[in-house]
Motif scaffolding. Structure first.
Motif, PDB file in Angstrom:
ATOM      1  N   UNK A  89       0.837  -1.174   0.000  1.00  0.00           N
ATOM      2  CA  UNK A  89       0.000   0.000   0.000  1.00  0.00           C
ATOM      3  C   UNK A  89       0.884   1.239   0.000  1.00  0.00           C
ATOM      4  N   UNK A  90       0.527   2.196  -0.807  1.00  0.00           N
ATOM      5  CA  UNK A  90       1.258   3.459  -0.936  1.00  0.00           C
ATOM      6  C   UNK A  90       0.534   4.540  -0.136  1.00  0.00           C
ATOM      7  N   UNK A  91       1.243   5.219   0.761  1.00  0.00           N
ATOM      8  CA  UNK A  91       0.651   6.286   1.565  1.00  0.00           C
ATOM      9  C   UNK A  91       1.072   7.647   1.028  1.00  0.00           C
ATOM     10  N   UNK A  92       0.260   8.655   1.342  1.00  0.00           N
ATOM     11  CA  UNK A  92       0.635  10.032   1.086  1.00  0.00           C
ATOM     12  C   UNK A  92       0.892  10.700   2.440  1.00  0.00           C
ATOM     13  N   UNK A  93       1.483  11.859   2.404  1.00  0.00           N
ATOM     14  CA  UNK A  93       1.846  12.578   3.628  1.00  0.00           C
ATOM     15  C   UNK A  93       0.658  12.680   4.579  1.00  0.00           C
ATOM     16  N   UNK A  94       0.894  12.286   5.836  1.00  0.00           N
ATOM     17  CA  UNK A  94      -0.125  12.365   6.866  1.00  0.00           C
ATOM     18  C   UNK A  94      -0.998  11.126   6.990  1.00  0.00           C
ATOM     19  N   UNK A  95      -1.030  10.281   5.975  1.00  0.00           N
ATOM     20  CA  UNK A  95      -1.878   9.085   6.036  1.00  0.00           C
ATOM     21  C   UNK A  95      -1.346   8.079   7.051  1.00  0.00           C
ATOM     22  N   UNK A  96      -2.268   7.253   7.520  1.00  0.00           N
ATOM     23  CA  UNK A  96      -1.946   6.248   8.527  1.00  0.00           C
ATOM     24  C   UNK A  96      -2.306   4.857   8.011  1.00  0.00           C
ATOM     25  N   UNK A  97      -1.617   3.863   8.570  1.00  0.00           N
ATOM     26  CA  UNK A  97      -1.807   2.472   8.172  1.00  0.00           C
ATOM     27  C   UNK A  97      -1.847   1.635   9.447  1.00  0.00           C
ATOM     28  N   UNK A  98      -2.907   0.843   9.630  1.00  0.00           N
ATOM     29  CA  UNK A  98      -3.041   0.009  10.813  1.00  0.00           C
ATOM     30  C   UNK A  98      -2.361  -1.334  10.546  1.00  0.00           C
ATOM     31  N   UNK A  99      -1.148  -1.480  11.051  1.00  0.00           N
ATOM     32  CA  UNK A  99      -0.355  -2.688  10.834  1.00  0.00           C
ATOM     33  C   UNK A  99      -1.015  -3.892  11.500  1.00  0.00           C
ATOM     34  N   UNK A 100      -1.502  -3.719  12.719  1.00  0.00           N
ATOM     35  CA  UNK A 100      -2.099  -4.832  13.468  1.00  0.00           C
ATOM     36  C   UNK A 100      -3.321  -5.405  12.756  1.00  0.00           C
TER      37      UNK A 100
END
Length: 186
Positions: free
Chosen positions: A1-12
């Protein structure tokens, strides 16, 4: 998944069985920036936003956290290519429960003395991969033009409600490593 500035990703949630991760920070230096010495640091912070002790500051003089949960690779200083990379290995189950956040910062050593800034650094990214399988989970490409900044916070790994998450930060600063040490150390 590609994020942009400020975005969050829930690893768990996205990788519930993940036990070990590799966090790679990479960048290319232009010809004008070949003389720059780049430092990569990780600050393991408690709920108060400070490191509990100096051994939770991982950098070139301390390659392993106090709890042995975070290890920094030693970058190849003799790499003839213009691409540079530092990799952190993170073993989630070993992270001290007091640690709420791990912030990853890249600074130019003695930037003011050598009149340097991030305008000669490009193609920067931070990515998280499963250390056991090598599969990439998330990536953030820093696309901003940091023409005056001498330090950049690439991203942060943090706990929220017992879950590990990642935020793409991409915040530039006109500061050096000492400024971050002063901010995060008691």
């Amino acid at each position: 998944m590609e994020l942009t500035k400020g975005e969050r990703f829930n690893i768990s949630q996205e990788a519930p069985d993940l036990k070990k991760m590799a966090i790679a920070l990479s960048w290319e230096v232009t010809e004008a920036g070949q003389s720059y010495e780049i430092d990569v640091s990780a600050f393991m912070l408690g709920a108060d936003g400070k490191i509990p002790n100096d051994q939770y500051f991982i950098f070139y003089n301390n390659l392993q956290s106090f709890d042995s949960s975070v290890l920094q690779s030693i970058p190849d200083q003799n790499n003839p290519s213009q691409e540079h990379k530092t990799i952190y290995g993170v073993i989630l189950e070993r992270v001290n429960p007091e640690i709420e956040e791990i912030t990853f910062v890249v600074t130019i050593h003695e930037a003011q003395e050598v009149n340097a800034n991030f305008s000669n650094i490009r193609n920067s990214f931070i990515k998280i991969s499963n250390l056991d399988t090598g599969s990439e989970l998330v990536r953030y490409e820093l696309t901003e033009n940091f023409s005056r900044e001498t330090a950049v916070e690439f991203g942060r790994l943090y706990r929220k409600n017992g879950e590990w998450r990642f935020q793409a930060v991409g915040q530039g600063y006109q500061a050096g490593l000492q400024s971050f040490v002063d901010k995060y150390c008691s």
